[in-house]
Scaffold this motif. Structure first.
Motif, PDB file in Angstrom:
ATOM      1  N   GLN A   1       4.438   5.269 -14.054  1.00 15.09           N
ATOM      2  CA  GLN A   1       5.494   5.695 -15.178  1.00 15.09           C
ATOM      3  C   GLN A   1       5.490   6.993 -15.450  1.00 15.09           C
ATOM      4  OE1 GLN A   1       8.147   3.673 -15.716  1.00 15.09           O
ATOM      5  NE2 GLN A   1       7.013   2.026 -14.378  1.00 15.09           N
ATOM      6  N   ASP A   2       4.277   7.457 -15.666  1.00 15.78           N
ATOM      7  CA  ASP A   2       3.930   8.771 -15.815  1.00 15.78           C
ATOM      8  C   ASP A   2       4.632   9.774 -14.748  1.00 15.78           C
ATOM      9  OD1 ASP A   2       2.906  10.947 -17.530  1.00 15.78           O
ATOM     10  OD2 ASP A   2       1.322  11.058 -16.304  1.00 15.78           O
ATOM     11  N   MET A   3       4.304   9.268 -13.625  1.00 13.09           N
ATOM     12  CA  MET A   3       4.846   9.972 -12.348  1.00 13.09           C
ATOM     13  C   MET A   3       6.476   9.861 -12.326  1.00 13.09           C
ATOM     14  SD  MET A   3       2.347  11.829 -11.476  1.00 13.09           S
ATOM     15  CE  MET A   3       2.752  12.701 -10.008  1.00 13.09           C
ATOM     16  N   LEU A   4       6.925   8.919 -12.611  1.00  8.28           N
ATOM     17  CA  LEU A   4       8.518   8.754 -12.612  1.00  8.28           C
ATOM     18  C   LEU A   4       9.010   9.614 -13.570  1.00  8.28           C
ATOM     19  CD1 LEU A   4       8.962   4.747 -12.360  1.00  8.28           C
ATOM     20  CD2 LEU A   4       9.594   6.835 -10.687  1.00  8.28           C
ATOM     21  N   ARG A   5       8.353   9.726 -14.770  1.00  8.56           N
ATOM     22  CA  ARG A   5       9.078  10.894 -15.678  1.00  8.56           C
ATOM     23  C   ARG A   5       8.904  12.300 -15.024  1.00  8.56           C
ATOM     24  NH1 ARG A   5       6.535   6.839 -19.165  1.00  8.56           N
ATOM     25  NH2 ARG A   5       4.726   8.166 -19.148  1.00  8.56           N
ATOM     26  N   LEU A   6       7.676  12.475 -14.333  1.00  4.93           N
ATOM     27  CA  LEU A   6       7.571  13.861 -14.119  1.00  4.93           C
ATOM     28  C   LEU A   6       8.677  14.222 -12.890  1.00  4.93           C
ATOM     29  CD1 LEU A   6       5.324  16.110 -14.541  1.00  4.93           C
ATOM     30  CD2 LEU A   6       4.057  15.007 -12.781  1.00  4.93           C
ATOM     31  N   MET A   7       8.802  13.249 -12.142  1.00  8.01           N
ATOM     32  CA  MET A   7       9.643  13.385 -10.846  1.00  8.01           C
ATOM     33  C   MET A   7      11.209  13.118 -11.274  1.00  8.01           C
ATOM     34  SD  MET A   7       7.739  14.404  -8.679  1.00  8.01           S
ATOM     35  CE  MET A   7       5.953  14.896  -8.737  1.00  8.01           C
ATOM     36  N   GLU A   8      11.470  12.720 -12.224  1.00  5.74           N
ATOM     37  CA  GLU A   8      13.013  12.430 -12.676  1.00  5.74           C
ATOM     38  C   GLU A   8      13.970  13.314 -12.151  1.00  5.74           C
ATOM     39  OE1 GLU A   8      15.508  10.852 -16.237  1.00  5.74           O
ATOM     40  OE2 GLU A   8      13.492  11.443 -16.888  1.00  5.74           O
ATOM     41  N   PRO A   9      13.848  14.718 -12.224  1.00  2.16           N
ATOM     42  CA  PRO A   9      14.703  15.643 -11.827  1.00  2.16           C
ATOM     43  C   PRO A   9      15.113  15.647 -10.538  1.00  2.16           C
ATOM     44  CG  PRO A   9      13.223  16.785 -13.381  1.00  2.16           C
ATOM     45  CD  PRO A   9      12.606  15.395 -12.943  1.00  2.16           C
TER      46      PRO A   9
ATOM     47  N   VAL B   1       8.727   7.486  -4.934  1.00  2.00           N
ATOM     48  CA  VAL B   1       8.182   6.293  -4.945  1.00  2.00           C
ATOM     49  C   VAL B   1       6.845   6.804  -5.660  1.00  2.00           C
ATOM     50  CG1 VAL B   1       6.771   4.554  -3.725  1.00  2.00           C
ATOM     51  CG2 VAL B   1       8.988   5.852  -2.576  1.00  2.00           C
ATOM     52  N   ALA B   2       7.048   5.930  -6.866  1.00  2.00           N
ATOM     53  CA  ALA B   2       5.638   6.198  -7.708  1.00  2.00           C
ATOM     54  C   ALA B   2       4.604   5.225  -7.724  1.00  2.00           C
ATOM     55  CB  ALA B   2       6.057   6.285  -9.222  1.00  2.00           C
ATOM     56  N   ILE B   3       3.352   4.989  -7.460  1.00  2.00           N
ATOM     57  CA  ILE B   3       2.590   4.212  -6.787  1.00  2.00           C
ATOM     58  C   ILE B   3       1.520   4.026  -8.129  1.00  2.00           C
ATOM     59  CG2 ILE B   3       1.038   3.267  -5.035  1.00  2.00           C
ATOM     60  CD1 ILE B   3       2.450   5.150  -3.051  1.00  2.00           C
TER      61      ILE B   3
ATOM     62  N   SER C   1       8.218   3.613   4.618  1.00  2.00           N
ATOM     63  CA  SER C   1       9.284   4.477   5.453  1.00  2.00           C
ATOM     64  C   SER C   1      10.065   3.576   6.478  1.00  2.00           C
ATOM     65  CB  SER C   1       8.251   5.464   6.317  1.00  2.00           C
ATOM     66  OG  SER C   1       7.531   6.291   5.182  1.00  2.00           O
ATOM     67  N   ALA C   2       9.742   2.439   6.846  1.00  2.00           N
ATOM     68  CA  ALA C   2      10.332   1.617   7.689  1.00  2.00           C
ATOM     69  C   ALA C   2      11.276   0.982   6.925  1.00  2.00           C
ATOM     70  CB  ALA C   2       9.533   0.651   8.311  1.00  2.00           C
ATOM     71  N   LYS C   3      11.134   0.605   5.639  1.00  2.75           N
ATOM     72  CA  LYS C   3      12.138   0.032   4.751  1.00  2.75           C
ATOM     73  C   LYS C   3      13.391   0.590   4.060  1.00  2.75           C
ATOM     74  CE  LYS C   3      12.040  -3.189   0.623  1.00  2.75           C
ATOM     75  NZ  LYS C   3      11.113  -3.836  -0.496  1.00  2.75           N
ATOM     76  N   TYR C   4      13.104   2.001   3.893  1.00  3.74           N
ATOM     77  CA  TYR C   4      14.049   2.937   3.217  1.00  3.74           C
ATOM     78  C   TYR C   4      14.562   3.938   4.207  1.00  3.74           C
ATOM     79  CZ  TYR C   4      12.657   0.364  -1.008  1.00  3.74           C
ATOM     80  OH  TYR C   4      12.525  -0.537  -1.980  1.00  3.74           O
ATOM     81  N   ALA C   5      15.621   4.661   3.612  1.00  5.16           N
ATOM     82  CA  ALA C   5      16.320   5.395   4.639  1.00  5.16           C
ATOM     83  C   ALA C   5      15.632   6.905   4.455  1.00  5.16           C
ATOM     84  CB  ALA C   5      17.716   5.453   4.322  1.00  5.16           C
ATOM     85  N   ILE C   6      14.359   6.890   4.926  1.00  2.00           N
ATOM     86  CA  ILE C   6      13.595   8.069   4.717  1.00  2.00           C
ATOM     87  C   ILE C   6      13.480   9.054   5.927  1.00  2.00           C
ATOM     88  CG2 ILE C   6      11.053   8.664   4.544  1.00  2.00           C
ATOM     89  CD1 ILE C   6      10.642   6.299   2.672  1.00  2.00           C
ATOM     90  N   ASP C   7      13.625  10.011   5.683  1.00  2.00           N
ATOM     91  CA  ASP C   7      13.602  10.938   6.793  1.00  2.00           C
ATOM     92  C   ASP C   7      12.048  11.530   7.197  1.00  2.00           C
ATOM     93  OD1 ASP C   7      13.522  13.264   8.625  1.00  2.00           O
ATOM     94  OD2 ASP C   7      15.020  14.452   7.115  1.00  2.00           O
TER      95      ASP C   7
ATOM     96  N   PRO D   1      -0.421  -4.786  -1.852  1.00  3.05           N
ATOM     97  CA  PRO D   1      -1.270  -4.935  -3.266  1.00  3.05           C
ATOM     98  C   PRO D   1      -1.083  -3.633  -4.186  1.00  3.05           C
ATOM     99  CG  PRO D   1      -2.581  -4.213  -1.312  1.00  3.05           C
ATOM    100  CD  PRO D   1      -0.965  -4.328  -0.823  1.00  3.05           C
ATOM    101  N   TYR D   2      -0.243  -2.884  -3.728  1.00  6.91           N
ATOM    102  CA  TYR D   2       0.074  -1.389  -4.396  1.00  6.91           C
ATOM    103  C   TYR D   2       1.277  -1.898  -5.175  1.00  6.91           C
ATOM    104  CZ  TYR D   2      -3.889   0.824  -2.753  1.00  6.91           C
ATOM    105  OH  TYR D   2      -5.477   0.971  -2.263  1.00  6.91           O
ATOM    106  N   ILE D   3       1.264  -2.014  -6.613  1.00 10.18           N
ATOM    107  CA  ILE D   3       2.398  -1.813  -7.401  1.00 10.18           C
ATOM    108  C   ILE D   3       3.220  -0.389  -7.432  1.00 10.18           C
ATOM    109  CG2 ILE D   3       3.150  -2.082  -9.781  1.00 10.18           C
ATOM    110  CD1 ILE D   3       1.085  -4.273 -10.344  1.00 10.18           C
ATOM    111  N   HIS D   4       4.348  -0.747  -7.214  1.00 17.18           N
ATOM    112  CA  HIS D   4       5.133   0.725  -7.091  1.00 17.18           C
ATOM    113  C   HIS D   4       6.535   0.820  -7.616  1.00 17.18           C
ATOM    114  CE1 HIS D   4       5.889  -1.261  -3.301  1.00 17.18           C
ATOM    115  NE2 HIS D   4       6.799  -0.973  -3.105  1.00 17.18           N
ATOM    116  N   GLU D   5       7.094   1.610  -7.752  1.00 16.53           N
ATOM    117  CA  GLU D   5       8.479   1.596  -7.999  1.00 16.53           C
ATOM    118  C   GLU D   5       9.380   2.676  -7.368  1.00 16.53           C
ATOM    119  OE1 GLU D   5      10.115   1.718 -11.894  1.00 16.53           O
ATOM    120  OE2 GLU D   5       8.582   0.417 -12.953  1.00 16.53           O
ATOM    121  N   VAL D   6      10.348   2.270  -6.816  1.00 12.67           N
ATOM    122  CA  VAL D   6      11.311   3.143  -6.154  1.00 12.67           C
ATOM    123  C   VAL D   6      12.600   3.414  -6.768  1.00 12.67           C
ATOM    124  CG1 VAL D   6      12.507   3.308  -3.757  1.00 12.67           C
ATOM    125  CG2 VAL D   6      10.348   1.968  -3.939  1.00 12.67           C
TER     126      VAL D   6
END
Length: 224
Positions: free
Chosen positions: A35-43, A51-53, A94-100, A4-9
């Motif tokens: 989107q605000d957090m994606l910009r902040l974390m872009e570098p 993952v911005a939620i 964490s199960a879907k992506y190659a996350i440490d 139910p949580y819209i998110h971008e990876v």
């Protein structure tokens, strides 16, 4: 995965599903969005999975993870629901992506910082570290939640000395509370208000890369 949580990876350009990458779950402030957090974390995208939620509650022109009765007093039912929902999303992704599993981080500003601190207190060794900018820990979390933070949890807390929403004392209280649970607390009070300053921007990038044992440091300022 149906969340139910819209998110971008955002995946590193060299992403290889057979490797394992550190991840940053990025949580926005009230009235903002992912989107605000994606910009902040872009570098950070060169080395981290980002993952911005988006919060589930419409708040003005943006969104929120919970609503409040007054400053520092969240509506408990909405708060509890977001804590559970975000916890489940972190597990699912964490199960879907190659996350440490040893390098899961949560970074948040304001409401996002409040959520980040709470999640790190209840998720044990599932969380390696947090960046909590300009937030607080609700009293009911301290008193009623089952707290089980990992003793090796890495904590970066920042707070502006001119914050008009949450006074600087809250940042100091946050740092002192985490010091009861872990020896790895970095507290950064800074000259500024309820905002992410260019210097803070560089500081948390460097802290994340260092804590995740990444040697490259291409941190950039907000104005670069």
């Amino acid at each position: 995965m149906n969340s139910p949580y819209i998110h971008e990876v955002r995946l590193p350009s060299h992403y290889n599903p057979d490797q394992r990458y550190p991840v940053i779950f990025a949580l926005h402030g009230m009235g903002s969005d992912e989107q605000d957090m994606l910009r902040l974390m872009e570098p950070m995208q060169s080395d981290f999975i980002i993952v911005a939620i988006r919060g589930p509650i419409v708040q003005g022109n943006g969104y929120a993870y919970f609503q409040i009765k007054s400053i520092g007093n969240p509506i408990r039912e909405l708060y509890d629901a977001s804590v559970l929902g975000l916890q489940q999303l972190i597990v699912d992704l964490s199960a879907k992506y190659a996350i440490d599993p040893k390098r899961r981080y949560i970074a948040g500003f304001s409401q996002g910082a409040i959520m980040a601190m709470t999640l790190s207190l209840i998720m044990g060794d599932a969380i390696k570290g947090i960046v909590a900018m300009s937030g607080y820990i609700p009293q009911f979390v301290k008193d009623e939640y089952k707290l089980q933070p990992d003793s090796e949890l890495s904590v970066f807390i920042s707070h502006g000395d001119q914050d008009h929403l949450f006074p600087l004392q809250l940042g100091e209280d946050n740092a002192n509370f985490f010091r009861q649970h872990t020896d790895h607390v970095t507290y950064l009070p800074y000259n500024g208000g309820h905002q992410v300053t260019p210097d803070l921007y560089q500081q948390f990038q460097h802290w994340l890369r260092t804590d995740a044992n990444l040697t490259t440091d291409d941190s950039k300022g907000l104005n670069s």
